[in-house]
Design a protein around this motif. Structure first.
Motif, PDB file in Angstrom:
ATOM      1  N   MET A   1      29.406  27.869  43.339  1.00 38.09           N
ATOM      2  CA  MET A   1      30.162  26.708  42.828  1.00 38.09           C
ATOM      3  C   MET A   1      31.319  26.368  43.777  1.00 38.09           C
ATOM      4  O   MET A   1      31.876  27.251  44.415  1.00 38.09           O
ATOM      5  N   ILE A  29      39.987  37.740  40.657  1.00 40.38           N
ATOM      6  CA  ILE A  29      40.095  36.450  39.961  1.00 40.38           C
ATOM      7  C   ILE A  29      38.782  35.680  40.043  1.00 40.38           C
ATOM      8  O   ILE A  29      38.328  35.106  39.051  1.00 40.38           O
ATOM      9  N   ARG A  31      35.847  36.987  40.406  1.00 40.51           N
ATOM     10  CA  ARG A  31      34.870  37.694  39.556  1.00 40.51           C
ATOM     11  C   ARG A  31      35.012  37.237  38.103  1.00 40.51           C
ATOM     12  O   ARG A  31      34.045  37.228  37.345  1.00 40.51           O
ATOM     13  N   ARG A  32      36.240  36.908  37.714  1.00 37.58           N
ATOM     14  CA  ARG A  32      36.442  36.450  36.341  1.00 37.58           C
ATOM     15  C   ARG A  32      36.087  34.974  36.192  1.00 37.58           C
ATOM     16  O   ARG A  32      35.414  34.572  35.253  1.00 37.58           O
ATOM     17  N   ALA A  33      36.597  34.150  37.118  1.00 40.25           N
ATOM     18  CA  ALA A  33      36.474  32.696  36.960  1.00 40.25           C
ATOM     19  C   ALA A  33      35.096  32.184  37.347  1.00 40.25           C
ATOM     20  O   ALA A  33      34.708  31.078  36.971  1.00 40.25           O
ATOM     21  N   GLY A  34      34.355  32.974  38.103  1.00 39.68           N
ATOM     22  CA  GLY A  34      33.023  32.538  38.498  1.00 39.68           C
ATOM     23  C   GLY A  34      33.030  31.607  39.694  1.00 39.68           C
ATOM     24  O   GLY A  34      32.004  31.038  40.055  1.00 39.68           O
ATOM     25  N   ARG A  35      34.183  31.397  40.264  1.00 40.99           N
ATOM     26  CA  ARG A  35      34.279  30.580  41.481  1.00 40.99           C
ATOM     27  C   ARG A  35      35.574  30.925  42.194  1.00 40.99           C
ATOM     28  O   ARG A  35      36.502  31.470  41.609  1.00 40.99           O
ATOM     29  N   VAL A 315      43.175  29.954  35.913  1.00 42.75           N
ATOM     30  CA  VAL A 315      41.815  30.403  35.587  1.00 42.75           C
ATOM     31  C   VAL A 315      41.301  29.665  34.351  1.00 42.75           C
ATOM     32  O   VAL A 315      40.156  29.191  34.325  1.00 42.75           O
ATOM     33  N   ARG A 319      38.086  27.177  34.290  1.00 38.66           N
ATOM     34  CA  ARG A 319      36.919  27.375  33.422  1.00 38.66           C
ATOM     35  C   ARG A 319      36.561  26.103  32.664  1.00 38.66           C
ATOM     36  O   ARG A 319      35.405  25.828  32.382  1.00 38.66           O
TER      37      ARG A 319
END
Lengths: 436, 436
Positions: A1, A29, A31-35, A315, A319
């Motif tokens: 993304m 961060i 890894r958590r947010a996916g981007r 974050v 999202r």
């Protein structure tokens, strides 16, 4: 993304902390947010200082409008402070369709209604976890974590400078002026400490929390403010003898007559956990009809703790970036068309119990006069200590009262001060059991 | 907007509380969520009891599969507990494309990996704030509020029954057995208290928090569990003399060698706020690299506090109902493909300091033997008290050690127990300063 591009405005303490956290925890961060979330550009008046903080590779400008106008910036982070240029920048960012993250409590307490309305209209998010209680995720707790509750009241130690001063006054038996100097030397208090010690800062934060807790607009103008600069060390000691700690508390409560919104030094029972929150730490105690009481405690200021909240907001926004506005958490916890314009209760109508300290001539009849005046105003006494006469033949009388409406307390105090046998002003502090 | 239909499974304590909160705060909740959230149907084995709780107008069934299979149910709320029928129901609900809210810590700690994978596959949410620490929004804090942080460790008082027993043992100087009876009479402990007092319940909750804090799968099988049933009142008193409180702590920490995951009675310095969390209250202390320390405190059980978390989850899910899965908060805080399979550290490799109580003959050379054995295992002494000899001529030696790896402590303890002059087992409690 596609990575999220952050435009940072203001590279001071919190701005520097934000740049540090974004860089240091980039992997965690994303890894958590996916981007990826990256510092895309930053604005600061002092470019050399900003360069030291953000390092190479991040474009720097000295005109923050270049950030809010840059087409590739997704989220604008406003860490300039104040409500002049910061307000212009935030409104411009919103008009440009950018999401905003800010730590600016003054801006929101004074102009939040305008800013959130504009954001709603433009379909962007304005996130502000860092505006209240530093790193403690109290906005999220009130807005989401406790969304099942009818919030009844909340009370917060939300100014670290004042709490540091009060903690030191108690520990060292020192007076306000001496401890203030120490706090200034340690960097915990500004050269002009008014904003912190007179309750303005706490009032801004309390105003924001009250709006979210009760679903009311920002109403800072009606917030009662009383600071700690007039506090004497001996009142803190007498309070302790009686089993209480003195804290600068921001307190807001929903009553049938209106919303209490007040900041003042407050006696709290020492067996309350919040009474034991010392130094520069912050804490917020929330009372909801389902949860009962919950306490949130942590650092209320500082570069990294505040950056913790700023970046958590980033974050969150990342999202929800592409979600439609109706599926986001509303800015003030309640849907914009569901805000209620509840009246803020004037201080005279607030019900409280009191600590009173009276300087009286040590002669027969004084106590009878004082207790008669209290009784005439329907004030009953919970505890009373007469302190040994001073060398000048006067005595100190310390009284804890039961709960009474403030205007009655004011009347009784005025009458007591008018007694010939009483010298000077009556010292009056409010007490809260916080057990409701 | 169309109302959200809730299908409630299990109308016991928490189920009843959930029905109450949804009804009582219906207006407040829909002002927040932007749409009506209504109890559409409920399942309970005992229909008469359920009818008393939910009142008229809510269809009741005795077969919970009718709830998960009902086409008009949007969110299934699982409050049955356990990991047999509850697991079947949750998986069936997911397969049917329904979102799930659950308070079931055992189910998630044991089968969370399977359940979240299935939910991910089907694009539905499984929300579980109520599974840990009752009403305290700690899952949200870890997953969202602290998302900027590299979480280093967290420590929680997460079993109210145990904390009540320990608080009473300290206050009354009583032993475990007597206080347990009191707790049972008050309804704070089950007839079979094993699950609570032996640390299983705390282990489930800790496992869930560790997964979210570090981005690791659920790993309950490797969680070290030691309960409070063997604790003697005098150890709590000696600890207090030394400035510590004893709490059943769930502690997880990320180290270079692996993740610590352990539940055991722990000495905590009495000036730590968490050491003063008493009775059935819960608290979680989190250490992150940006925020420093934050404490979350509140009621960890009970009908309404737990319902507070259940209904907050419902509101969250309702807000995100139509969002695509990639824009939701990931179940375990980190994106599913970003979980790391970090090893859980065996207890022997954990570094800790210790409280040791040794029953020794009161004769020359005993102390020399003990201190020599400690030294041989590289254990240095922080404090030592020799308690006046008992009538039988034996002495109690209480030692606080500095930090050492547990396998060395085990070796030293075994050697001390083998001394002729030492009677019985050495009492060993772990200490944590929680100041890192």
């Amino acid at each position: 993304m596609k990575p999220i591009n952050i435009g940072l405005m203001g590279v001071g303490t919190v701005g520097g902390g934000t740049a540090t956290v974004l860089k240091r925890n980039a992997e965690e961060i994303s890894r958590r947010a996916g981007r990826e979330i990256r510092l895309f550009m930053a604005a600061n008046r002092d470019l050399a200082r900003a360069r030291e903080v953000v390092g190479d590779g991040v474009p720097l400008v000295d005109d923050a409008f270049q950030v809010v106008n840059h087409p590739e910036v997704d989220i604008v982070v406003e860490l300039i402070g104040g409500d002049t240029i910061a307000k212009e920048l935030v409104l411009k960012a919103i008009d440009n369709g950018k999401h905003v993250v800010t730590a600016n409590k003054k801006l929101l307490a004074m102009h939040g209604n305008e800013i959130f309305a504009r954001a709603q209209e433009k379909g962007v998010m304005v996130a502000f976890e860092a505006a209240v209680a530093g790193g403690i995720p109290i906005i999220k707790a009130l807005r989401e974590g406790l969304s099942a509750n009818r919030i009844e009241w909340l009370a917060g130690i939300i100014n670290g400078t004042s709490n540091f001063i009060l903690s030191e006054m108690r520990e060292k038996g020192a007076d306000f002026g001496d401890v203030l100097k120490e706090a200034q030397a340690l960097g915990y208090a500004e050269a002009d400490p008014t904003f912190d010690v007179e309750g303005h800062d706490a009032g801004h934060k309390l105003t924001i929390m009250a709006a979210i807790a009760f679903g009311i607009p920002m109403n800072f103008d009606n917030c009662y403010l009383e600071g700690i600069s007039q506090l004497e060390g001996k009142d803190i000691q007498y309070a302790e003898e009686l089993g209480y700690r003195v804290k600068l508390l921001g307190l807001t409560r929903r009553t049938a007559a209106g919303v209490e919104l007040r900041v003042h030094p407050t006696l709290i029972p020492e067996d309350q956990l919040i009474a034991n929150v010392n130094g520069v730490m912050n804490a917020v105690l929330v009372r909801g009809d389902a949860i009962g009481q919950a306490l949130f405690n942590g650092p209320g200021a500082g570069a990294l703790p505040t950056a913790s909240a700023v970046v958590a907001d980033i974050v969150d926004v990342a999202r929800l970036l592409t979600s439609d506005p109706e599926h986001r958490v509303p800015h003030l916890a309640f849907q914009p068309d569901q805000l209620q314009n509840l009246p803020i209760l004037p201080m005279g109508e607030v019900v409280s119990s009191y600590y009173l300290r009276i300087q009286a001539a040590d002669r027969a009849g004084v106590m009878a006069d004082i207790t008669r005046l209290l009784a005439e105003n329907n004030i009953s006494i919970e505890a009373l200590i007469q302190k040994g006469s001073a060398t000048d033949g006067s005595a100190e009388i310390v009284i804890l009262t039961h709960r009474v409406v403030e205007k009655s307390a004011n009347k009784a105090i005025a009458a007591i001060e008018a007694l010939d046998s009483v010298a000077g002003k009556v010292v009056r502090l409010r007490m809260e059991e916080l057990n409701g």
